[in-house]
Design a protein around this motif. Sequence first.
Motif, PDB file in Angstrom:
ATOM      1  N   ARG A 178       0.829  -1.203   0.000  1.00  0.00           N
ATOM      2  CA  ARG A 178       0.000   0.000   0.000  1.00  0.00           C
ATOM      3  C   ARG A 178       0.867   1.257   0.000  1.00  0.00           C
ATOM      4  N   ALA A 181       2.411   1.708  -3.327  1.00  0.00           N
ATOM      5  CA  ALA A 181       1.449   2.227  -4.298  1.00  0.00           C
ATOM      6  C   ALA A 181       1.232   3.724  -4.107  1.00  0.00           C
ATOM      7  N   GLU A 182       1.160   4.171  -2.847  1.00  0.00           N
ATOM      8  CA  GLU A 182       0.988   5.597  -2.596  1.00  0.00           C
ATOM      9  C   GLU A 182       2.236   6.378  -2.996  1.00  0.00           C
ATOM     10  N   LEU A 185       2.076   6.785  -6.606  1.00  0.00           N
ATOM     11  CA  LEU A 185       1.098   7.806  -6.958  1.00  0.00           C
ATOM     12  C   LEU A 185       1.725   9.197  -6.850  1.00  0.00           C
ATOM     13  N   GLU A 236      -6.599   8.484   1.316  1.00  0.00           N
ATOM     14  CA  GLU A 236      -6.346   7.209   0.664  1.00  0.00           C
ATOM     15  C   GLU A 236      -7.524   6.746  -0.162  1.00  0.00           C
ATOM     16  N   PRO A 278      -9.561   4.412  -4.904  1.00  0.00           N
ATOM     17  CA  PRO A 278      -8.308   5.126  -4.653  1.00  0.00           C
ATOM     18  C   PRO A 278      -8.276   6.419  -5.470  1.00  0.00           C
ATOM     19  N   LEU A 281      -7.210   7.288  -9.658  1.00  0.00           N
ATOM     20  CA  LEU A 281      -7.072   5.950 -10.230  1.00  0.00           C
ATOM     21  C   LEU A 281      -7.279   5.976 -11.740  1.00  0.00           C
ATOM     22  N   HIS A 346       1.087   1.423 -13.220  1.00  0.00           N
ATOM     23  CA  HIS A 346       0.795   2.001 -11.917  1.00  0.00           C
ATOM     24  C   HIS A 346      -0.654   1.719 -11.504  1.00  0.00           C
ATOM     25  N   GLU A 349      -0.963  -1.965 -10.468  1.00  0.00           N
ATOM     26  CA  GLU A 349      -0.347  -2.260  -9.185  1.00  0.00           C
ATOM     27  C   GLU A 349      -1.148  -1.661  -8.027  1.00  0.00           C
ATOM     28  N   ARG A 350      -1.745  -0.505  -8.228  1.00  0.00           N
ATOM     29  CA  ARG A 350      -2.583   0.086  -7.178  1.00  0.00           C
ATOM     30  C   ARG A 350      -3.827  -0.755  -6.959  1.00  0.00           C
TER      31      ARG A 350
END
Length: 379
Positions: A178, A181-182, A185, A236, A278, A281, A346, A349-350
């Motif tokens: 997580r 992923a952030e 981002l 989030e 998210p 996205l 990306h 994966e998120r």
Amino acid sequence: MAGIESSARLAPDPPATGYLNAMHSMPSNLKSFVLPNTWVGPGRLIAGSALFWALSAAVLFIVAPGLETFGRLLVFAECVGMTMVACVLLLRHSRQFPQLRPLVRWLLTGLIAIPTGYIVGHQIAFVLLGEPMRMVGHDHISLVPIVFTVLVGGLGLHYFATREQLSNEAAARSDAQRLAAESQLRLLRAQLEPHMLFNTLANLRSLLREDSAQAELMIDQLITYLRSALAASRTESTTLSGEFTQLRAYLDIMSLRMGPRLAYRLELPAALEEVRVPPMLLQPLVENAIKHGVEPKVGPGRIEVIARAAGAGVEITVIDSGLGMRQDLASIDSAEPQSKSYGLQHVRERLRAVYGANASLSLHARVPSGVCAVVSIPS
């Protein structure tokens, strides 16, 4: 909210929201001391423990024939086992125990639960059998049931300790995914937003001289986009309504820059406006559609973003009428990371970090030209 065209007015920006999962706010020492997922729920725990101690009674009956009848051994084993389980649960719900280190915690659990289960469990068994309660081993002491109880109880505690360790490691991996992923981002924003801002400001400079009304409209859309991006960086999760508001601001800016070469449509049913996703996205999909599809194409192009309910989840489709699918995007659904499209990788994966195997991203070529990207998420 059906069939929103580029001329539609913007909805108010949604406020920033909290975490997707309240577990992220739980202290790590408490989160590491929850029951393993397989045994969550009193019914499963009691049923599993009862079966475990029934098998233990059968093994003791075979290993030590003549010690007791099987029925009597079964009663004693179940009483000892259930008392031990109750003791463990009471210790786990105390305030001091979760703050101890795992090794110390499980050693203390064994030192307390096993003797308590043996002594108290025997007294409960005497009551159930209609016999007077008495001190265990008052007439004669047999080491067989004592050693057997210690071994079986220790085996059970070792099983739970192992499951807890595996559960903690899985939770740590999930948190790491997580956070990664952030981080991705934020990196994506750092890569994309300056480029977009520079181009938009350059266009603004020209529009201020040629068409002040268009320049004012572009400034309004830029403010809306930046406000949404700032809110997304502080949370989030967001709603689909907020995600579509940001997409609309971005597409309005791009349509002002590209003129009649870009048209778009956003479609979001009212029933799906509060579905949480998210933040940002969908924007990499829209940006790819413009950069690799509509912008290099000769003539006008169109982008559509459509959300609809699909089974137990939500399906969001990003459609463009651009040049079509590039060869390096054909394997976006695979686990191989060599796709040159960072944005699409990306997004995938998120989705994996937030939803696991319950979400997916797929790409399809359209006829005669263009690409259709489909994001499926659980509702």
